[in-house]
Enzyme design. Structure first.
Site, short mmCIF file in Angstrom:
data_model
loop_
_atom_site.label_atom_id
_atom_site.label_comp_id
_atom_site.label_asym_id
_atom_site.label_seq_id
_atom_site.Cartn_x
_atom_site.Cartn_y
_atom_site.Cartn_z
N SER A 195 0.85 -1.18 0.00
CA SER A 195 0.00 0.00 0.00
C SER A 195 0.90 1.25 0.00
CB SER A 195 -0.97 -0.05 1.18
OG SER A 195 -1.97 0.92 1.06
N ASP A 235 -9.18 -6.59 -4.30
CA ASP A 235 -8.85 -5.22 -3.89
C ASP A 235 -9.61 -4.23 -4.76
OD1 ASP A 235 -7.66 -2.82 -3.14
OD2 ASP A 235 -5.62 -3.63 -3.16
N HIS A 275 -8.33 -5.07 -0.06
CA HIS A 275 -7.00 -4.49 0.04
C HIS A 275 -6.23 -5.00 1.25
CE1 HIS A 275 -3.86 -1.52 -0.57
NE2 HIS A 275 -4.07 -1.02 0.63
#
Length: 398
Positions: free
Chosen positions: A161, A326, A356
């Site tokens: 991320s 995601d 995610h």
């Protein structure tokens, strides 16, 4: 009734250090904007033994509301357990019997590194005076940390991320210092959709009267921007999980003992409230704004002739992986990234119904990717010296 939360949930001076150490960057840190940020300190943690030449060092970079505490239990100084505890440790995928693992708290964060809640040069919290940061600025600070630690090149740089954005920036801006690369659930550049999700979270925080233009850090308990930060967390958490998962867990059911038709909540609302309440007690709203702005501005191709040309610089072993469910950073972004990185094969897929957050939750699959990457990483050279001990008399390093 629980006590009112402090105006900022970030770490404060005088709190227990836990496993943290600090690196002080003596000169003002040069920022992409052309200004300098004075008095920068980065909090970090280490695991394992450092080779004498630093050749077994691995950099692990956290996501938006993470911190340096990758492994280990919750305790004094650490409100939550290690966020990758199943991946990092002796005999685990990132084996600390072999590798020297370093995890910093990001510049602009609130768990020990310099950020909006930190004292500025005049001793007052930076607050609204804290400068805009880019992902590139954060990597500049991490490179300064590597210099302090005497690490010329990381055997691997790993992140997911927001941490994946920084890992990618390491590979593009400093390929000679990045031995290998693992990017999880992150893009080469933020999309309009991702910027939009971030902007409504920023709006939620800034519209809270407790925000006070960013200068709330000395407000009494309960009078910080808690509602805005909590609402930002609710919005974000929806994007972190998948629609099928939320539906399978909660459906349209009411929270037990509550009736939505009479002011009560649905179970999914209670779930979001729970995560909002947890965050406001451990995070700083100013850091949330600073880091979200940096993520919105992420683009490895900016000023470098575009994404493809920028990624061509990263001639090093690389793995890229995304989560199949995601909806925040869709798998197609990782497929494009893998196709453009010279040292990467096709993107790997983490199979998970959890959206995610799968890069944090599916530790068996992530661990397999870490093992595969480290098999490609430059081999550590012989010789070892003890890693800095978190129990040493002073946790401060310059």
């Amino acid at each position: 009734m629980p006590p009112l939360p402090s105006a900022s949930g970030g770490r404060r001076e005088g709190d227990p250090p836990g496993r943290r150490r600090w690196a002080a960057i003596e000169d003002p840190l040069p920022l992409e904007s052309g200004t300098g940020l004075p008095g920068v300190r980065l909090a970090y943690e280490t695991w394992g033994q450092r080779a004498a030449d630093g050749s077994n060092a691995v950099l692990v970079l956290h996501a938006l509301t993470g911190d340096s505490h990758v492994a280990g239990p919750a305790g004094p100084g650490h409100p939550t357990p290690g966020w990758w505890d199943a991946v990092v440790g002796p005999g685990r995928a990132l084996d600390t019997d072999r590798w020297f693992v370093v995890a910093p708290n990001v510049l602009g964060g609130c768990r020990g590194s310099t950020g909006p809640s930190s004292p500025g040069p005049d001793g007052r919290p930076w607050g609204s005076r804290f400068p805009y940061l880019s992902v590139r600025d954060q990597v500049t600070a991490e490179a300064a940390l590597a210099d302090v630690l005497g690490i010329d090149r990381w055997a691997a740089v790993i992140g997911g991320s927001m941490g994946g954005m920084r890992a990618l920036e390491w590979a593009v801006s400093r390929p000679e210092r990045t031995g290998s690369l693992l990017v999880l659930a992150a893009p080469a550049a933020a999309s309009a959709d991702q910027i939009a999700w971030g902007s409504v979270q920023l709006g939620a925080i800034r519209s809270d009267p407790g925000w006070r233009g960013g200068d709330y850090h000395r407000a009494p308990p309960g009078e910080g921007p808690h509602r805005g930060l909590g609402q930002a967390r609710r919005i974000a958490h929806i994007t972190y999980r998948s629609a099928p998962e939320l539906d399978s867990r909660f459906g349209g059911e009411a929270q037990p003992g509550e009736e939505p038709a009479h002011g009560g909540r649905y179970r999914v609302e209670s779930y979001l409230d729970h995560h909002a309440g947890k965050l406001v007690r451990r995070f700083d709203a100013g850091s949330y704004v600073t880091l979200t702005e940096a993520m919105n501005g992420h683009d490895v191709g900016r000023g470098r002739g575009g994404i493809a040309r920028a990624l061509s610089r990263a001639e090093l072993p690389a793995l890229v992986a995304g989560v199949d469910s995601d909806r925040l950073y869709p798998l197609g972004q990782q497929e494009r990234l893998a196709a453009l990185l010279p040292g990467a094969d096709a993107a790997h897929t983490i199979a998970s119904p959890r959206g995610h957050d799968g890069f944090l939750i599916e530790t068996d699959q992530v661990g397999a990717l870490v093992r595969e990457l480290l098999a490609r990483a430059p081999l550590p050279r012989p010789g070892a010296a003890p890693a800095p001990s978190p129990s040493s008399p002073s946790p401060y390093v310059t």
